[in-house]
Design a protein around this motif. Sequence first.
Motif, PDB file in Angstrom:
ATOM      1  N   VAL A   1       1.045  -1.142   0.012  1.00 29.87           N
ATOM      2  CA  VAL A   1       0.075   0.006   0.152  1.00 29.87           C
ATOM      3  C   VAL A   1       1.077   1.260  -0.095  1.00 29.87           C
ATOM      4  O   VAL A   1       1.912   1.311   0.678  1.00 29.87           O
ATOM      5  CB  VAL A   1      -0.872  -0.119   1.121  1.00 29.87           C
ATOM      6  N   LEU A   2       0.562   2.187  -0.894  1.00 29.56           N
ATOM      7  CA  LEU A   2       1.328   3.381  -0.868  1.00 29.56           C
ATOM      8  C   LEU A   2       0.574   4.748  -0.709  1.00 29.56           C
ATOM      9  O   LEU A   2      -0.736   4.840  -0.969  1.00 29.56           O
ATOM     10  CB  LEU A   2       2.000   3.644  -2.506  1.00 29.56           C
ATOM     11  N   GLY A   3       1.157   5.716   0.098  1.00 32.48           N
ATOM     12  CA  GLY A   3       0.432   7.012   0.342  1.00 32.48           C
ATOM     13  C   GLY A   3       1.161   7.516   1.183  1.00 32.48           C
ATOM     14  O   GLY A   3       2.063   7.215   2.018  1.00 32.48           O
ATOM     15  N   ASP A   4       0.872   8.933   1.236  1.00 30.27           N
ATOM     16  CA  ASP A   4       1.514   9.913   2.290  1.00 30.27           C
ATOM     17  C   ASP A   4       0.689   9.779   3.476  1.00 30.27           C
ATOM     18  O   ASP A   4      -0.357   9.578   3.800  1.00 30.27           O
ATOM     19  CB  ASP A   4       1.409  11.232   1.701  1.00 30.27           C
ATOM     20  N   ILE A   5       1.837   9.930   4.672  1.00 30.27           N
ATOM     21  CA  ILE A   5       1.071   9.789   6.020  1.00 30.27           C
ATOM     22  C   ILE A   5       1.901  10.831   6.714  1.00 30.27           C
ATOM     23  O   ILE A   5       2.866  11.531   6.445  1.00 30.27           O
ATOM     24  CB  ILE A   5       1.440   8.426   6.640  1.00 30.27           C
ATOM     25  N   GLY A   6       1.349  11.461   7.814  1.00 28.93           N
ATOM     26  CA  GLY A   6       1.753  12.592   8.583  1.00 28.93           C
ATOM     27  C   GLY A   6       0.801  13.695   8.287  1.00 28.93           C
ATOM     28  O   GLY A   6       0.043  13.955   7.190  1.00 28.93           O
ATOM     29  N   LEU A   7       1.111  14.972   8.861  1.00 30.68           N
ATOM     30  CA  LEU A   7       0.410  16.078   8.913  1.00 30.68           C
ATOM     31  C   LEU A   7       1.311  17.167   8.510  1.00 30.68           C
ATOM     32  O   LEU A   7       1.316  17.593   7.347  1.00 30.68           O
ATOM     33  CB  LEU A   7      -0.192  16.535  10.380  1.00 30.68           C
ATOM     34  N   ASN A   8       2.374  17.521   9.298  1.00 32.61           N
ATOM     35  CA  ASN A   8       3.196  18.974   9.010  1.00 32.61           C
ATOM     36  C   ASN A   8       4.322  18.253   8.320  1.00 32.61           C
ATOM     37  O   ASN A   8       5.054  18.696   7.278  1.00 32.61           O
ATOM     38  CB  ASN A   8       3.668  19.481  10.278  1.00 32.61           C
ATOM     39  N   ARG A   9       5.077  17.109   9.014  1.00 29.20           N
ATOM     40  CA  ARG A   9       5.911  16.409   8.181  1.00 29.20           C
ATOM     41  C   ARG A   9       5.540  15.224   7.457  1.00 29.20           C
ATOM     42  O   ARG A   9       5.446  13.935   8.047  1.00 29.20           O
ATOM     43  CB  ARG A   9       7.110  15.572   9.251  1.00 29.20           C
ATOM     44  N   LEU A  10       5.354  15.175   6.125  1.00 28.44           N
ATOM     45  CA  LEU A  10       4.877  13.852   5.536  1.00 28.44           C
ATOM     46  C   LEU A  10       5.927  12.802   5.135  1.00 28.44           C
ATOM     47  O   LEU A  10       6.987  13.214   4.972  1.00 28.44           O
ATOM     48  CB  LEU A  10       4.188  14.564   4.108  1.00 28.44           C
ATOM     49  N   GLU A  11       5.348  11.909   5.057  1.00 27.98           N
ATOM     50  CA  GLU A  11       6.490  10.589   4.573  1.00 27.98           C
ATOM     51  C   GLU A  11       5.739   9.652   3.593  1.00 27.98           C
ATOM     52  O   GLU A  11       4.523   9.552   3.914  1.00 27.98           O
ATOM     53  CB  GLU A  11       6.751   9.931   5.822  1.00 27.98           C
ATOM     54  N   PHE A  12       6.261   9.349   2.525  1.00 24.15           N
ATOM     55  CA  PHE A  12       5.683   8.431   1.499  1.00 24.15           C
ATOM     56  C   PHE A  12       5.954   7.279   2.310  1.00 24.15           C
ATOM     57  O   PHE A  12       6.849   6.664   1.911  1.00 24.15           O
ATOM     58  CB  PHE A  12       6.507   8.809   0.166  1.00 24.15           C
ATOM     59  N   ALA A  13       4.799   6.631   2.503  1.00 26.24           N
ATOM     60  CA  ALA A  13       4.624   5.241   3.191  1.00 26.24           C
ATOM     61  C   ALA A  13       4.635   4.054   2.468  1.00 26.24           C
ATOM     62  O   ALA A  13       3.740   4.232   1.393  1.00 26.24           O
ATOM     63  CB  ALA A  13       3.850   5.251   4.459  1.00 26.24           C
ATOM     64  N   VAL A  14       5.386   3.154   2.386  1.00 25.95           N
ATOM     65  CA  VAL A  14       5.036   1.760   1.982  1.00 25.95           C
ATOM     66  C   VAL A  14       5.121   0.766   2.850  1.00 25.95           C
ATOM     67  O   VAL A  14       6.068   0.414   3.502  1.00 25.95           O
ATOM     68  CB  VAL A  14       6.452   1.622   0.789  1.00 25.95           C
TER      69      VAL A  14
END
Length: 267
Positions: free
Chosen positions: A183-196
Amino acid sequence: IDPASIGFGGRLQEITVFLIVAMTLALAARRANALLISHAGIERERTNLARYFSPNIVAQLSRNDEPLKQVRTQNVAVLFADIVDFTAYADGRSPIEVIGTLRLFHERMEREVFRHDGTLDKYLGDGLMATFGTPFTSDSDAGNELRCAQAMNRSSSEINGQRKNRGEPPIRVSLGLHYGEVVLGDIGLNRLEFAVIGTAVNAASRLENLTREFGCALVASDDLVQRARTETDSSNADFTLLVKKPPRTIRGLEQPVGIWTRDYVVS
């Protein structure tokens, strides 16, 4: 003709022309400044992307209007690399020596990830996670990961050759490789991380742990190897040093996983 007279009509025309020219120059300067700031922002964004993605992926992202934050699933190749028993290695050594070893290790491993069109997902202390096929898939993801892992194995051997010349103990780098759905997608609010995230990620991590049991440098799943064999740019050289092992039960996966191993390169 009176030299003391003032031509108000001519003066008014000059003032009007002066104001028009001044306003035009001011607007041009403002627009140029805005373009300069915009260009600096774009370059900063490209620099930030280049910390995680290979140069060709950065170029592709800069031309793509599709946001990374779009959540989706896709098949990717996942790689974990780790220094075996690094905690014991660091015990009793100076901070400078410990950090120096980590910097050299990460520099070499990162170089191979980008050279093989991979994405540096994150550093994990004395290890790292990389993916191949993110954010966009290609026809060479599994093969790129396999070739990257083998290049990492050779690079760690070169590091040990240098350490041996300096009278320092060798380090062992272990690698786990798997191919599957994530599953791919951005997580976080102010500091985003491209999550895998997903079972494929967990499986790759647990395959890396199996290297301790087999005493080898690399453990790859049969899913990864078979996928790499189907890709058009694969060659027999990519698989000659791999040794097939009986399937193993991997926690989190329903079916036993066929695995392949590769020994360490002796420097």
